[in-house]
Write a protein that holds these residues in place. Structure first.
Motif, PDB file in Angstrom:
ATOM      1  N   SER A  14      92.335  64.338 139.003  1.00  0.00           N
ATOM      2  CA  SER A  14      93.020  63.979 140.239  1.00  0.00           C
ATOM      3  C   SER A  14      94.220  62.772 139.688  1.00  0.00           C
ATOM      4  N   GLY A  15      95.095  62.727 140.760  1.00  0.00           N
ATOM      5  CA  GLY A  15      96.059  61.717 140.847  1.00  0.00           C
ATOM      6  C   GLY A  15      97.391  62.323 140.461  1.00  0.00           C
ATOM      7  N   GLY A  16      97.579  63.609 140.386  1.00  0.00           N
ATOM      8  CA  GLY A  16      98.879  64.175 140.155  1.00  0.00           C
ATOM      9  C   GLY A  16      99.632  64.087 141.503  1.00  0.00           C
ATOM     10  N   GLY A  17     101.076  64.566 141.248  1.00  0.00           N
ATOM     11  CA  GLY A  17     101.801  64.530 142.500  1.00  0.00           C
ATOM     12  C   GLY A  17     103.232  64.577 142.183  1.00  0.00           C
ATOM     13  N   LEU A  18     104.097  64.484 143.082  1.00  0.00           N
ATOM     14  CA  LEU A  18     105.608  64.255 143.077  1.00  0.00           C
ATOM     15  C   LEU A  18     106.019  62.892 142.894  1.00  0.00           C
ATOM     16  N   SER A  37      93.136  60.514 136.794  1.00  0.00           N
ATOM     17  CA  SER A  37      91.882  60.245 136.755  1.00  0.00           C
ATOM     18  C   SER A  37      91.096  61.609 136.289  1.00  0.00           C
ATOM     19  N   CYS A  38      90.173  61.642 135.265  1.00  0.00           N
ATOM     20  CA  CYS A  38      89.249  62.685 135.093  1.00  0.00           C
ATOM     21  C   CYS A  38      87.854  62.069 135.350  1.00  0.00           C
ATOM     22  N   ALA A  39      87.159  62.772 136.331  1.00  0.00           N
ATOM     23  CA  ALA A  39      85.940  62.420 136.307  1.00  0.00           C
ATOM     24  C   ALA A  39      84.686  63.539 135.838  1.00  0.00           C
ATOM     25  N   ALA A  40      83.806  62.910 134.825  1.00  0.00           N
ATOM     26  CA  ALA A  40      82.903  63.698 134.424  1.00  0.00           C
ATOM     27  C   ALA A  40      81.595  63.923 134.952  1.00  0.00           C
ATOM     28  N   THR A  52      84.463  58.359 133.570  1.00  0.00           N
ATOM     29  CA  THR A  52      85.993  58.666 133.721  1.00  0.00           C
ATOM     30  C   THR A  52      86.716  58.205 132.441  1.00  0.00           C
ATOM     31  N   VAL A  53      88.001  59.199 132.493  1.00  0.00           N
ATOM     32  CA  VAL A  53      88.842  59.002 131.716  1.00  0.00           C
ATOM     33  C   VAL A  53      89.980  58.612 132.245  1.00  0.00           C
ATOM     34  N   TYR A  54      91.212  58.095 131.890  1.00  0.00           N
ATOM     35  CA  TYR A  54      92.152  58.039 132.699  1.00  0.00           C
ATOM     36  C   TYR A  54      93.523  58.163 131.835  1.00  0.00           C
ATOM     37  N   LEU A  55      94.435  58.506 132.541  1.00  0.00           N
ATOM     38  CA  LEU A  55      96.014  58.577 131.871  1.00  0.00           C
ATOM     39  C   LEU A  55      96.894  57.946 132.705  1.00  0.00           C
TER      40      LEU A  55
END
Length: 121
Positions: free
Chosen positions: A7-11, A21-24, A78-81
């Motif tokens: 999640s967290g993508g966009g323009l 974010s990536c929830a596992a 969770t891993v973040y970028l």
């Protein structure tokens, strides 16, 4: 089995920032090396960052070094970028992935569905 949801993508405009974010799922998140990949239309998939199981080691592609930061919270699975100073060439679908092997491995066992990041000039 591990399920990953990004999640967290966009323009965003060039120069801006986004945090992915990536929830596992599952209780074994801390046993996996985690990576972030991206793929732009017509281009090969690129691994942009990876982080070791405990989070003590992180590596970046030259194209994002100094602008992106990978981190993880094993308590939250969770891993973040964190992506700063974004450029139009960062536009791509971003995927997180989990590897049962060490941080040097290029073999990833589980993949998320991806989240679109678009950087306008």
């Amino acid at each position: 089995q591990v399920q990953l949801v990004e999640s967290g993508g966009g323009l965003v405009q060039a120069g801006g920032s986004l945090r992915l974010s990536c929830a596992a799922s599952g209780r074994t998140f801390s046993t996996y090396t985690m990576g972030w990949f991206r793929q732009a239309p017509g281009k090969e998939r690129e691994r942009v960052a990876r982080i070791s199981r405990a989070g003590g080691l992180a590596y970046y592609a030259d194209s994002v070094k100094g602008r992106f930061t990978i981190s993880r919270d094993n308590a939250k699975n969770t891993v973040y970028l964190q992506m700063n100073s974004l450029k139009p060439e960062d536009t791509a679908v971003y995927y997180c992935a989990a590897s049962a092997l060490g941080v040097e491995s290029t073999v990833y066992d589980y993949w998320g569905q991806g989240t679109q990041v678009t950087v306008s000039s």
